[in-house]
Design an enzyme around this catalytic site. Structure first.
Site, short mmCIF file in Angstrom:
data_model
loop_
_atom_site.label_atom_id
_atom_site.label_comp_id
_atom_site.label_asym_id
_atom_site.label_seq_id
_atom_site.Cartn_x
_atom_site.Cartn_y
_atom_site.Cartn_z
N SER A 9 0.84 -1.20 0.00
CA SER A 9 0.00 0.00 0.00
C SER A 9 0.87 1.24 0.00
CB SER A 9 -0.90 0.02 1.24
OG SER A 9 -1.50 1.31 1.34
N HIS A 34 -1.08 -1.23 -4.12
CA HIS A 34 -2.40 -0.95 -3.56
C HIS A 34 -2.53 0.56 -3.39
CE1 HIS A 34 -5.96 -2.16 -1.16
NE2 HIS A 34 -5.64 -1.17 -0.35
N ASP A 36 -4.86 3.54 -2.05
CA ASP A 36 -5.97 3.82 -1.15
C ASP A 36 -6.59 5.19 -1.45
OD1 ASP A 36 -6.17 1.55 0.70
OD2 ASP A 36 -4.10 2.07 1.21
N MET A 38 -9.35 7.85 -0.60
CA MET A 38 -10.24 8.23 0.52
C MET A 38 -10.79 9.63 0.26
SD MET A 38 -8.03 6.94 3.78
CE MET A 38 -7.09 5.41 3.73
N HIS A 67 -8.29 0.77 -4.18
CA HIS A 67 -9.26 0.55 -3.10
C HIS A 67 -10.02 1.85 -2.86
CE1 HIS A 67 -9.67 -0.50 1.50
NE2 HIS A 67 -10.84 -0.46 0.90
N MET A 69 -12.35 4.00 -0.96
CA MET A 69 -13.05 4.22 0.32
C MET A 69 -13.79 5.54 0.19
SD MET A 69 -9.97 2.87 2.71
CE MET A 69 -8.83 3.01 1.34
N MET A 141 -11.47 -6.09 5.36
CA MET A 141 -10.71 -5.10 6.15
C MET A 141 -10.48 -5.64 7.56
SD MET A 141 -10.07 -2.46 4.22
CE MET A 141 -9.32 -1.51 5.53
N GLY A 146 -9.26 4.00 6.78
CA GLY A 146 -8.99 5.42 6.98
C GLY A 146 -7.53 5.76 7.17
N GLY A 148 -3.27 4.13 7.71
CA GLY A 148 -2.30 3.04 7.78
C GLY A 148 -1.79 2.91 9.21
N GLY A 149 -1.07 1.84 9.47
CA GLY A 149 -0.37 1.69 10.75
C GLY A 149 -1.22 1.30 11.94
N ASP A 176 -6.65 -6.56 4.30
CA ASP A 176 -6.03 -5.23 4.34
C ASP A 176 -6.15 -4.65 5.74
OD1 ASP A 176 -5.14 -2.65 3.77
OD2 ASP A 176 -6.84 -2.13 2.48
N GLY A 178 -3.07 -3.82 9.07
CA GLY A 178 -2.27 -4.42 10.13
C GLY A 178 -1.55 -5.69 9.73
N GLY A 198 1.04 -1.96 4.10
CA GLY A 198 1.56 -0.61 3.93
C GLY A 198 2.74 -0.34 4.82
N SER A 199 2.45 -0.09 6.11
CA SER A 199 3.52 0.29 7.03
C SER A 199 4.55 -0.83 7.22
CB SER A 199 2.94 0.73 8.38
OG SER A 199 2.04 -0.23 8.86
C1 DX5 Z 1 -6.54 1.55 5.44
C2 DX5 Z 1 -6.08 1.19 4.07
C3 DX5 Z 1 -4.93 0.26 4.04
C4 DX5 Z 1 -3.69 0.79 4.68
C5 DX5 Z 1 -3.01 -0.39 5.31
O1 DX5 Z 1 -7.73 2.23 5.36
O2 DX5 Z 1 -7.12 0.60 3.32
O3 DX5 Z 1 -4.64 -0.18 2.72
O4 DX5 Z 1 -2.80 1.42 3.81
O5 DX5 Z 1 -1.96 0.05 6.07
P1 DX5 Z 1 -1.20 -0.92 7.07
O6 DX5 Z 1 -0.68 -2.06 6.27
O7 DX5 Z 1 -0.13 -0.05 7.62
O8 DX5 Z 1 -2.21 -1.36 8.10
ZN ZN Z 2 -6.56 -0.35 1.37
#
Ligand code: DX5
Ligand code: ZN
Length: 215
Positions: A9, A34, A36, A38, A67, A69, A141, A146, A148-149, A176, A178, A198-199
């Site tokens: 991500s 990926h 995101d 938003m 993705h 959102m 999910m 909303g 990352g991390g 997706d 954590g 992502g993180s």
């Molecule tokens: C959250 C996003 C994820 C996010 C995941 O709303 O949809 O794709 O980037 O980030 P990590 O992998 O850090 O949880």
């Molecule tokens: Zn995502």
């Protein structure tokens, strides 16, 4: 052996060096990225829009796993598809009824790209069972969308086998939120075939090692 598709991500990438960040995960073995999207309404954050997807399409041949959102996804399918999204995943919670869900799926497919449907942590997987024969991907999910991390929500991962039992075999089951080497393993053992991270990837010193630890 690779048995799961990894989708880094870019939300956790350095946006000032996005091109480099994408090339780096490609060199590290990623086939997808990926993205995101938003809108500040469906989720309390604003991130990436159509112009960025358009630029990414020119910069890379990686699969653009997008993705959404956002509210009113039906309004934005065409712009994102024309910008070059290869997969468009929207949220069932963003649609007021089943007709709207079906309309969004067929609109995505009309552009010859893959259609994904996503559920938030509090949504029962049975809400999407009727769409499993007509989608290419389901995104479970494991954090509130909303940001990352955030920490992985174990209970949400238990939806994976329930979806798998009801889905045609070729439907990709993506998780997706954590995801790291430990939580990724749990999701794979429950039947996930794609992991978004992502993180965990972008926060590591060695993207290749991070990606390989998820495979
Ligand atoms: C959250 C996003 C994820 C996010 C995941 O709303 O949809 O794709 O980037 O980030 P990590 O992998 O850090 O949880
Ligand atoms: Zn995502």
């Amino acid at each position: 052996m690779e048995n799961v598709l990894i989708s880094p991500s870019i939300l956790s990438a350095d946006f000032a060096n996005l091109n480099q960040e994408i090339q780096s995960v490609k060199e590290a073995g990623a086939k997808w990225i990926h993205i995101d999207v938003m809108d500040g309404h469906f989720v309390p954050n604003i991130t990436i829009g159509v112009p960025v997807v358009k630029s990414l399409k020119k910069a890379t041949d990686l699969i653009l796993d997008t993705h959404l959102m956002i509210e009113n996804p039906e309004k934005y399918i065409e712009p994102f598809a024309r910008a070059g999204a290869d997969i468009l995943t929207f949220h069932v919670e963003a649609c007021e009824n089943s007709d709207k869900v079906r309309e969004v799926i067929s609109r995505i497919k009309s552009f010859g790209i893959k259609a994904g449907i996503s559920i938030k942590p509090k949504t029962n997987p049975s809400k999407i069972f009727e769409y499993l024969p007509i989608v290419d991907l389901v995104l479970v999910m494991t954090v509130e969308p909303g940001f990352g991390g955030q920490d992985f929500m174990h209970d949400c991962a238990l939806k994976i086998p329930q979806i798998k039992e009801n889905a045609p075999e070729n439907v990709i089951i993506q998780v997706d939120g954590g995801i790291n080497n430990m939580t990724g393993k749990i999701c794979k053992s429950l039947g996930a075939t794609s992991l978004v991270a992502g993180s965990y990837i972008y926060g590591s010193d060695d993207y290749k090692q991070a990606i390989e630890s998820l495979l």
